[in-house]
Design a protein around this motif. Structure first.
Motif, short mmCIF file in Angstrom:
data_model
loop_
_atom_site.label_atom_id
_atom_site.label_comp_id
_atom_site.label_asym_id
_atom_site.label_seq_id
_atom_site.Cartn_x
_atom_site.Cartn_y
_atom_site.Cartn_z
N GLU A 63 0.88 -1.17 0.02
CA GLU A 63 0.31 -0.51 -0.05
C GLU A 63 0.70 1.09 0.00
N VAL A 64 1.97 1.25 0.85
CA VAL A 64 3.23 2.15 0.93
C VAL A 64 3.64 2.12 -0.50
N SER A 84 2.24 4.70 -2.94
CA SER A 84 1.34 6.03 -2.38
C SER A 84 2.49 7.16 -2.62
N SER A 111 6.40 7.17 -1.03
CA SER A 111 6.87 5.89 -0.38
C SER A 111 7.17 6.21 1.08
N ASP A 133 5.65 5.57 4.92
CA ASP A 133 4.41 4.99 5.95
C ASP A 133 4.76 6.09 7.24
#
Length: 372
Positions: free
Chosen positions: A31-32, A35, A38, A40
């Protein structure tokens, strides 16, 4: 030499391991990775809430005073789980500010880092065969401040950073400077997405900056030395995590009616990985011990370079072997071990590869390099 951690560092290790194991799951990592930054940010906040960011900082700045040792424990656990948070650049930079910065600089940067609301980025690398102790970026005095011109390469995870710590050359020697990340003279240029951060190139055009300490006072040497050791700590964790995946996979996977782990050739590969990891661990903690001696910078430089070389050479060899013994699944992006290979590969070239490390170490041993 006793490399046992002691009660405080064991507590940091155990808490960090629990948080990284719970938060940095393969599902969360995927998921990260998609983003924009990148990074978290939720994990970053969790580390701050648990007091792990503050633990590294000096007591006078609101921390627990665990310093480089605490940082390396934290980074090893991060590496095991390849957790996408910019710990090594933010915290090594913060420790340099704690050691050389003014009271105002410490008050501005360190409390926000401790509580997770702010972090500095770190710009050490440049294009070409550059020595981080001899930056090509130039700084010129402008009254009480400085003006910086140059180009910094692959600044790791600049997203969310309010300030950037930049190394530059002056007439007085190399210096460390604090730059606002949104200064009009700052231009961020896209770089390739790396294995665990979204890096960017940093162009500086007459940027106003504050000196951290005084140019030529050893701040740059201190920071680079700490960065070498921090990278070695992350790489040690990356290699340990990769080996853990390999042992589990090979114990379960069978060929000719036998687990792959029982084959002699496979055992030899894993034995080589174990030996390299142990060498990485021993040289890392020898370097941490050497950095704790404020009176022998040359010994600290030697130990830091040895640790970085082992992390570069041994770490890269380990992740290569681990990927090899996994067969085709080792390059499948749905299987988590590929991240360890990518991190290991990237770390092995950060601030110079194995050849550069040996060249620096040889020059230091023969007296061709004078440490600041």
């Amino acid at each position: 030499m006793d490399f046992s951690l002691g009660e405080e560092l064991e507590a940091v290790r155990d808490l960090a391991r629990e948080i990284f194991t719970d938060r940095a799951t393969p599902e969360r990592l995927r998921e990260v990775e998609t983003s924009p930054s990148s990074v978290d940010e939720h994990l970053w906040d969790d580390l701050a809430s648990a007091g792990l960011l503050a633990a590294v900082l000096p007591e006078q700045d609101g921390g627990a005073g665990l310093g480089t040792a605490g940082l390396c424990v934290l980074l090893q656990e991060q590496g095991r789980r390849v957790a996408p948070v910019p710990l090594w650049p933010a915290l090594t930079g913060a420790l340099a500010v704690a050691a050389y910065g003014s009271a105002a600089q410490r008050a501005s940067l360190l409390p926000p880092l401790a509580d997770g609301t702010g972090r500095p980025a770190l710009a050490l690398e440049e294009f070409g065969p550059a020595d981080p102790l001899l930056p090509g970026t130039e700084a010129v005095a402008d009254g009480p401040h400085w003006r910086l011109d140059g180009l910094k390469a692959v600044v790791p995870s600049p997203a969310g950073a309010r300030h950037v710590l930049v190394t530059a050359t002056t007439d007085l020697g190399p210096g460390l400077f604090l730059v606002a990340s949104d200064d009009p003279g700052v231009t961020w240029r896209d770089a390739e997405t790396t294995s665990h951060d979204m890096s960017a190139h940093l162009a500086l055009d007459g940027v106003r900056a504050e000196a951290v300490g005084a140019p030529g006072d050893g701040a740059v040497a201190h920071l680079v030395r700490s960065a070498f050791v921090a990278l070695a700590a992350v790489q040690t964790g990356v290699a340990e995590g990769a080996l853990g995946y390999a042992t589990g996979h090979l114990a379960q996977r069978e060929q000719f009616g036998r687990p792959l782990a029982t084959f002699q050739a496979v055992r030899h590969q894993l034995a080589d990985c174990y030996i390299d990891i142990e060498a990485m661990r021993v040289t890392l903690w020898h370097a941490v011990d050497a950095l704790a001696d404020p009176f022998d910078a040359r010994a600290a430089d030697r130990a830091a370079l040895v640790a970085k070389w082992w992390a570069t050479e041994g770490g890269l060899n380990t992740v290569h072997r681990i990927q090899h013994v996994h067969g085709g699944i080792g390059v499948d992006t749905d299987y988590p071990v590929h991240r360890h290979f990518l991190w290991g590969k990237q770390i092995s070239t950060t601030l110079g590869g194995a050849g550069a490390d040996l060249e620096r170490l040889g020059a230091l041993v023969t007296g061709e390099v004078v440490t600041a």
